[in-house]
Write an enzyme that holds these catalytic residues in place. Structure first.
Site, PDB file in Angstrom:
ATOM      1  N   ASN A 128       5.638  -2.070 -13.522  1.00  0.00           N
ATOM      2  CA  ASN A 128       5.405  -3.464 -13.165  1.00  0.00           C
ATOM      3  C   ASN A 128       6.478  -4.277 -13.901  1.00  0.00           C
ATOM      4  O   ASN A 128       6.357  -4.548 -15.089  1.00  0.00           O
ATOM      5  CB  ASN A 128       3.992  -3.858 -13.615  1.00  0.00           C
ATOM      6  CG  ASN A 128       3.643  -5.276 -13.231  1.00  0.00           C
ATOM      7  OD1 ASN A 128       4.490  -6.035 -12.757  1.00  0.00           O
ATOM      8  ND2 ASN A 128       2.394  -5.649 -13.446  1.00  0.00           N
TER       9      ASN A 128
ATOM     10  N   ARG B  42       5.177  -2.044  -8.561  1.00  0.00           N
ATOM     11  CA  ARG B  42       4.449  -3.219  -8.075  1.00  0.00           C
ATOM     12  C   ARG B  42       5.497  -4.219  -7.577  1.00  0.00           C
ATOM     13  O   ARG B  42       6.402  -4.599  -8.324  1.00  0.00           O
ATOM     14  CB  ARG B  42       3.643  -3.843  -9.203  1.00  0.00           C
ATOM     15  CG  ARG B  42       2.959  -5.098  -8.764  1.00  0.00           C
ATOM     16  CD  ARG B  42       2.285  -5.800  -9.911  1.00  0.00           C
ATOM     17  NE  ARG B  42       1.558  -6.946  -9.400  1.00  0.00           N
ATOM     18  CZ  ARG B  42       1.367  -8.058 -10.089  1.00  0.00           C
ATOM     19  NH1 ARG B  42       1.831  -8.165 -11.302  1.00  0.00           N
ATOM     20  NH2 ARG B  42       0.711  -9.055  -9.553  1.00  0.00           N
TER      21      ARG B  42
ATOM     22  N   HIS C  50      -2.559 -10.574  -5.516  1.00  0.00           N
ATOM     23  CA  HIS C  50      -3.574  -9.717  -6.161  1.00  0.00           C
ATOM     24  C   HIS C  50      -4.138  -8.701  -5.161  1.00  0.00           C
ATOM     25  O   HIS C  50      -5.257  -8.197  -5.340  1.00  0.00           O
ATOM     26  CB  HIS C  50      -4.779 -10.531  -6.703  1.00  0.00           C
ATOM     27  CG  HIS C  50      -4.484 -11.412  -7.865  1.00  0.00           C
ATOM     28  ND1 HIS C  50      -5.121 -12.617  -8.027  1.00  0.00           N
ATOM     29  CD2 HIS C  50      -3.653 -11.278  -8.913  1.00  0.00           C
ATOM     30  CE1 HIS C  50      -4.687 -13.194  -9.150  1.00  0.00           C
ATOM     31  NE2 HIS C  50      -3.779 -12.399  -9.687  1.00  0.00           N
TER      32      HIS C  50
ATOM     33  N   ARG D  26      -2.772 -22.759 -13.755  1.00  0.00           N
ATOM     34  CA  ARG D  26      -2.427 -23.303 -12.433  1.00  0.00           C
ATOM     35  C   ARG D  26      -3.580 -24.149 -11.895  1.00  0.00           C
ATOM     36  O   ARG D  26      -4.749 -23.806 -12.080  1.00  0.00           O
ATOM     37  CB  ARG D  26      -2.157 -22.167 -11.433  1.00  0.00           C
ATOM     38  CG  ARG D  26      -0.957 -21.337 -11.809  1.00  0.00           C
ATOM     39  CD  ARG D  26      -0.694 -20.254 -10.754  1.00  0.00           C
ATOM     40  NE  ARG D  26      -0.005 -19.147 -11.369  1.00  0.00           N
ATOM     41  CZ  ARG D  26      -0.311 -17.863 -11.191  1.00  0.00           C
ATOM     42  NH1 ARG D  26      -1.279 -17.509 -10.362  1.00  0.00           N
ATOM     43  NH2 ARG D  26       0.365 -16.929 -11.810  1.00  0.00           N
TER      44      ARG D  26
ATOM     45  N   GLU E  46      -5.375  -1.879 -11.187  1.00  0.00           N
ATOM     46  CA  GLU E  46      -4.242  -2.005 -10.275  1.00  0.00           C
ATOM     47  C   GLU E  46      -3.266  -0.842 -10.430  1.00  0.00           C
ATOM     48  O   GLU E  46      -2.690  -0.376  -9.448  1.00  0.00           O
ATOM     49  CB  GLU E  46      -3.540  -3.350 -10.506  1.00  0.00           C
ATOM     50  CG  GLU E  46      -4.440  -4.512 -10.076  1.00  0.00           C
ATOM     51  CD  GLU E  46      -3.907  -5.871 -10.470  1.00  0.00           C
ATOM     52  OE1 GLU E  46      -3.161  -6.452  -9.690  1.00  0.00           O
ATOM     53  OE2 GLU E  46      -4.258  -6.352 -11.552  1.00  0.00           O
TER      54      GLU E  46
END
Ligand code: AMP
Length: 406
Positions: free
Chosen positions: A13, A97, A186, A247, A390
């Site tokens: 990643n 990823r 996601h 955010r 993940e």
């Protein structure tokens, strides 16, 4: 032909200044090593490596790591100390990823020049993430050119959304010209968690409708019908939807014109405000839910309001996706906040008994790292906590694509 049947997958990643990695053995899904290189390109880079087979200790290395190539070489050297180096014949593939796969990539994909070119073409819609992902891929290719490299896209799971959910109600020509639509992110987590939730219910994913709430520092919700995503809260970028750590999530787009025209802010300043200085941190100065709950328990009004706003938006998405799906079998909480913050789960479903939603106080308070139900036995809709994974999902998808050829 190698005498060893390769069954290991390295998951990478790659961020702009960091690389997270895990090495897994797909014969039993065992994690062999995990680690992280951060502050790449600075004097104070750090590599943290934990071997997980044979009970090795975590090793840390501090010092300058100039670029991603140096980082991957350092990772390989650490892995080699435990006989797991990148040159090992037991390595079947490297799974990357990749944040943005646009509409093009609906599945994990073996990387070739055309795939690299397409990921590059998507940079305008993912300016922070795709360049870093590409650097990671090119570096890994240079180190092991003979090995299959697979891209697993954050957006892929959401490509099944109908046009009615994916299109914004703006001029079609303008939207198409600039590739403006809801992509969602996601996706690897939503795919994994929706499947694991079906498994927890003892059903096939095709038989269940699930609302997945991925609540980490970034947060997103998805509506999954029979194993396929039909709506998700993040949009063109990961800014839309739920209130997140830093955010804003949903707001009237005119806020942006207002900040520009009346507030005199530049586009970059507004971007930073909404992505980095809003959400929980903007509301109360903290983005860690543990700290916010501690403050709430001490009677801090600002933290209370931040928590209430967070829950208000979460509840609205549960209601919206309930309506989108029509019937719901389960609501699944995942990621840092979803897996750990019992008060968030309790507050999110409080008052939704009419929808068949409730949590059992004791089950909700219990901790564990396995998927578990937290709804009372009598509940019409299951409420579950399903730890996301993940890296395992990326490794599984990568191995499914290349493992059978080995
Ligand atoms: P993630 O992005 O999935 O790694 O989630 C990170 C977030 O999870 C942190 O910012 C915390 O707000 C939250 N978190 C982690 N552990 C806990 C906990 N025990 N209680 C509440 N929130 C937690």
């Amino acid at each position: 032909m190698s005498a060893v049947s390769p069954s290991r997958v390295l998951v990478l990643n790659s961020g702009s200044s960091s690389v997270k990695y895990q090495l897994l053995d797909m014969s039993d899904n065992a994690r062999l090593a995990v680690g992280l290189v951060e502050r790449i390109g600075e004097e104070t880079s750090r590599l943290k490596h934990t071997p997980l087979h044979g009970g090795g200790e975590t090793r840390e290395w501090n010092g300058p790591i100039a670029d991603h190539e140096a980082a991957l070489k350092a990772v390989s050297a650490e892995l080699a100390k435990d006989g797991l180096g990148l040159d090992s014949p037991e390595l079947a593939a490297i799974g990357h990823r990749v944040v943005h796969g646009g509409r093009h990539f609906t599945e994990p994909t073996v990387i070739d020049d055309a795939v690299l070119a397409e990921i590059e073409r998507l940079i305008p819609v993912a300016p922070l993430h795709n360049p870093a992902n590409l650097t990671g891929i090119r570096t890994a290719q240079a180190l092991r050119p003979d090995l299959p490299q697979v891209a697993v896209f954050d957006t892929a799971f959401h490509t099944t959304m109908p046009e009615s959910a994916a299109r914004y109600a703006i001029d079609v020509k303008t939207a198409d010209e600039h590739r403006i639509r809801r992509y969602g992110f996601h996706g690897t987590s939503h795919a994994y968690v929706s499947r694991a939730t079906a498994e927890l219910l003892g059903k096939d994913p095709s038989e269940v409708n699930v609302i997945v709430l991925h609540l980490g520092n970034g947060a997103s919700a998805s509506a999954v019908r029979g194993g396929r995503c039909v709506d998700t809260s993040m949009g063109l970028t990961p800014l839309e939807g739920l209130v997140m750590g830093t955010r804003s999530g949903d707001l009237d787009p005119a806020v942006i014109f207002h900040l520009a025209r009346v507030g005199g802010m530049s586009t970059d300043e507004i971007d930073t405000l909404l992505n980095k200085k809003s959400g929980l941190i903007g509301l109360c100065g903290d983005n860690d839910m543990r700290e916010i709950r501690r403050r709430v328990d001490e009677g801090d009004e600002q933290a209370r309001l931040a928590f209430d706003i967070y829950i208000h938006h979460l509840k609205k998405y549960i209601g919206a996706y309930y309506a989108v799906l029509g019937t719901v079998d389960a609501v699944a909480f995942t990621a840092g906040v979803g897996e750990n913050a019992a008060p968030v789960r309790q507050a999110a479903v409080a008052g939704l008994e009419q929808l068949g939603l409730a949590v059992d106080e004791e089950l909700n308070a219990a901790r564990g790292d396995r998927p578990r139900l937290i709804s009372p036995e009598s509940a019409r809709v299951a409420v579950a906590v399903v730890p996301t994974d993940e890296e395992l999902e990326i490794a599984t998808q990568t191995y499914a694509l290349v493992g059978k050829n080995n």
